[in-house]
Design a protein around this motif. Structure first.
Motif, PDB file in Angstrom:
ATOM      1  N   ASN A 292       0.866  -1.174   0.000  1.00  0.00           N
ATOM      2  CA  ASN A 292       0.000   0.000   0.000  1.00  0.00           C
ATOM      3  C   ASN A 292       0.904   1.225   0.000  1.00  0.00           C
ATOM      4  OD1 ASN A 292       0.960   0.244   2.645  1.00  0.00           O
ATOM      5  ND2 ASN A 292      -0.883  -0.715   3.535  1.00  0.00           N
ATOM      6  N   THR A 297       1.809  -4.878   2.428  1.00  0.00           N
ATOM      7  CA  THR A 297       0.503  -5.253   2.949  1.00  0.00           C
ATOM      8  C   THR A 297       0.180  -6.651   2.456  1.00  0.00           C
ATOM      9  OG1 THR A 297      -1.829  -4.602   3.147  1.00  0.00           O
ATOM     10  CG2 THR A 297      -0.790  -4.320   0.996  1.00  0.00           C
ATOM     11  N   CYS A 299      -1.375  -9.522   0.406  1.00  0.00           N
ATOM     12  CA  CYS A 299      -1.980  -9.613  -0.923  1.00  0.00           C
ATOM     13  C   CYS A 299      -3.458  -9.968  -0.766  1.00  0.00           C
ATOM     14  CB  CYS A 299      -1.264 -10.661  -1.762  1.00  0.00           C
ATOM     15  SG  CYS A 299       0.404 -10.172  -2.268  1.00  0.00           S
ATOM     16  N   ASP A 301      -5.668  -7.532  -0.407  1.00  0.00           N
ATOM     17  CA  ASP A 301      -6.254  -6.379   0.277  1.00  0.00           C
ATOM     18  C   ASP A 301      -7.212  -5.689  -0.685  1.00  0.00           C
ATOM     19  OD1 ASP A 301      -6.832  -3.918   1.438  1.00  0.00           O
ATOM     20  OD2 ASP A 301      -4.804  -3.645   2.229  1.00  0.00           O
ATOM     21  N   TRP A 304      -6.283  -2.369  -2.155  1.00  0.00           N
ATOM     22  CA  TRP A 304      -5.136  -2.330  -3.082  1.00  0.00           C
ATOM     23  C   TRP A 304      -5.164  -3.594  -3.954  1.00  0.00           C
ATOM     24  CZ3 TRP A 304      -2.277   2.092  -2.878  1.00  0.00           C
ATOM     25  CH2 TRP A 304      -2.482   2.906  -1.755  1.00  0.00           C
TER      26      TRP A 304
END
Length: 605
Positions: A292, A297, A299, A301, A304
């Motif tokens: 992010n 972060t 994967c 998410d 994003w």
């Protein structure tokens, strides 16, 4: 005064020989007369009218020897200049008679020419002629007539045609199967194939031609209209470099017809190449992290979505075999890309060994890099490095297939040991600037161009052919690249989904681009979780380096806005991501807050 034995005939007619003389006595007397004639060389003895009953006596009346036929030097043949022909005999003749008109047959008696001209000095022959000569001498009969034919070729050979033609443009880097760079010259007549040719090659750098040595060309004569009138030069570079103005020169000394005439001037031609028509399957970058704005972060998410790390092994998993030692040439190691099928020299030039630990990376100017790879074809006494004789400097499209856009070096070190985290040359010159050529950097700013005089590393490739790049317009706002199995958004974000992609493209920050593609509803795919922001490998596959900006196939992607386009892969810093410029062709890392353009991709036909 010699006695005339012809009186014997008269005496016989007068019965001077006793009638009762025995036949044996008559034979004995006749034999003695013959011996006397032979000893005294009375030529008129031949006319003696011997008694009929003596016909069985074997006579050996001597005859005069024949004079040897004259010799002419130089002998008849094909010539390119006037010849002064000397005529001699052994033993010396009292008279030599000759003719050059091809009609008159020379003749002589004693010391006199009864036909033809009397020889006294060398005979000048400058046109197609048949020279005949005869010799006479005392104590000999006339010789046989000697004959020599002189033919003259005073016409210089010329080059009727050359392929590529002089000043030709859009010349393919290779042709035929296997695909190779070649120069073909056709001459006006049969040529002497025993002479040595010397090829000099140069490449225009924007100001002048710069030497680009070709270390191992091969020359083959063949028959077209005339025997051995066609010369094919297989260029040692294997392929001509892309987007390059090339000039070659061949000296006069290498070209002579069968009569001995050389060409009037050196052969010098120039031509300009275009892009190789090639396409390779694409592999994933192998990047597994997602980011992010603040950093890493998880994967998946939803804020994003659709990052490169969310699509493992898409379009295909990266796969290499090697370094592999050659079974015969144990010092030679290669690595095969199992996705593209390309064979690579496992070590950078300057290094060797199973782990490339011997030596150090060499750096070369662009022109020398081309020659360095082609020199591998002459290794192992002509069998080629690792038994392969298709080595060359890779095109930009080929060396890009090794880039994974992360890590330093940005390639699998286990398969390519000791790779420098630095720039490696391609054989692709910049279309709009002949002073520059493209490079792949295995550390940062992976795709860019620089001056050809700059030093760079080399990794050589062996391949003679590949599939051709073929796009299809699906008529639904999508374009399929049949060579990579990718479906592209025809019109960039913000443009109308029509035939010309009218309107203006819209920019956005990186997160906006991710979310736009994740929710795109377009064509027969609809919004079935297929659309995503392309990774750097995929987006780079659209670059068309054969045009000026925008660097894309405008027939399939009309109205493409010149500028930077986001990719789905984060850059090495938490706040950055990779973007590709369709203006320069550069792939670079930028802050995610930059306003760039978006074009989405999906996997599948």
């Amino acid at each position: 005064m010699p006695r005339d034995f012809s009186m014997a005939q008269t005496n016989r007619q007068r019965n001077i020989w006793p009638a009762n003389q025995s036949s044996f006595s008559r034979k004995l007397l006749t034999t003695q007369l013959l011996l006397l004639c032979g000893a005294m060389a009375f030529t008129h003895c031949r006319n003696f009218n011997w008694p009929a009953e003596m016909s069985e006596v074997k006579t050996d009346v001597p005859t005069l020897p024949q004079m040897a036929a004259p010799s002419m030097a130089p002998a008849g043949g094909l010539y390119i200049s006037t010849q002064n022909v000397t005529i001699t005999t052994t033993p010396a003749a009292d008279a030599i008679c000759y003719s050059t008109d091809g009609v008159t047959t020379p003749a002589c008696t004693g010391t006199t020419c009864t036909s033809g001209s009397s020889y006294s000095a060398a005979v000048s022959v400058s046109a197609n002629q048949n020279l005949q000569a005869i010799a006479c001498a005392s104590g000999y009969t006339a010789s046989a007539v000697a004959s020599e034919t002189y033919t003259f070729d005073l016409v210089l050979p010329t080059v009727l045609s050359s392929t590529p033609a002089d000043a030709m443009t859009n010349v393919a880097p290779c042709s035929g199967a296997p695909c190779r760079a070649a120069i073909v010259l056709i001459f006006s007549e049969s040529m002497n194939t025993t002479l040595t040719q010397t090829l000099t090659t140069e490449i225009f750098d924007g100001a002048s031609y710069v030497s680009a040595p070709d270390s191992s060309p091969t020359y083959t004569w063949s028959t077209g209209t005339f025997t051995n009138d066609t010369l094919t030069i297989q260029v040692g570079w294997y392929w001509f470099p892309e987007f390059s103005q090339i000039r070659y020169t061949l000296p006069i000394a290498g070209f002579q017809d069968l009569a001995g005439n050389f060409i009037a001037a050196q052969v010098q031609r120039s031509f300009t190449t275009t892009k190789a028509n090639q396409a390779y399957p694409l592999a994933d970058t192998g990047y597994t992290s997602c980011h992010n704005d603040a950093g890493v972060t998880a994967c998946g998410d939803p804020g994003w979505p659709g990052q490169d790390g969310d699509f493992l092994n898409v379009p295909a998993a990266r796969s290499f075999t090697g370094p592999s030692m050659h079974a015969t040439y144990n010092s030679d190691f290669t690595t095969v890309d199992n996705v593209t099928g390309l064979t690579w020299k496992a070590c950078s030039e300057g290094r060797s060994g199973a782990t490339c630990a011997v030596g150090a990376n060499g750096t070369y100017t662009w022109a020398n890099a081309i020659s360095q790879c082609s020199a591998l074809n002459a290794a192992n006494s002509g069998a080629g490095y690792a038994g392969i004789n298709e080595w060359r400097l890779p095109t930009m499209q080929e060396i890009e297939t090794l880039l994974r856009f992360w890590g330093s070096p940005a390639v699998e070190a286990v398969h390519f040991p000791q790779t420098a985290g630095a720039a490696y040359w391609s054989s692709t010159a910049r279309f709009s600037s002949p002073t520059n050529a493209w490079r792949a950097n295995f550390s940062f700013d992976p795709v860019y161009y620089s001056l050809k005089t700059t030093a760079g590393n080399i990794r050589c490739v062996a391949s003679s052919t590949s599939a051709s790049r073929v796009f299809s317009d699906n008529g639904d706002g999508t374009i399929t690249d049949n060579s990579t199995n990718l479906r592209w958004q025809k019109c960039a974000r913000g443009k109308a989904n029509d035939a010309t992609c009218s309107g203006a493209a819209t920019t956005g920050v990186w997160s906006t681009a991710l979310n736009y593609c994740d929710t795109l509803n377009l064509g027969s795919f609809g919004n079935s979780n297929n659309w995503r922001l392309p990774n750097p490998v995929e987006l780079n596959s659209l670059i068309n380096r054969a045009v000026v900006a925008p660097l894309v196939q405008s027939g399939f992607f009309p109205g493409t806005t010149v500028g930077d386009y986001w990719t789905s892969m984060p850059y090495s810093t938490p706040t950055g991501a990779w973007a590709l410029s369709f203006s320069t062709g550069y792939t670079s890392g930028y802050a995610k807050t930059n306003p760039f353009y978006t074009r989405c991709v999906a996997t599948g036909p």
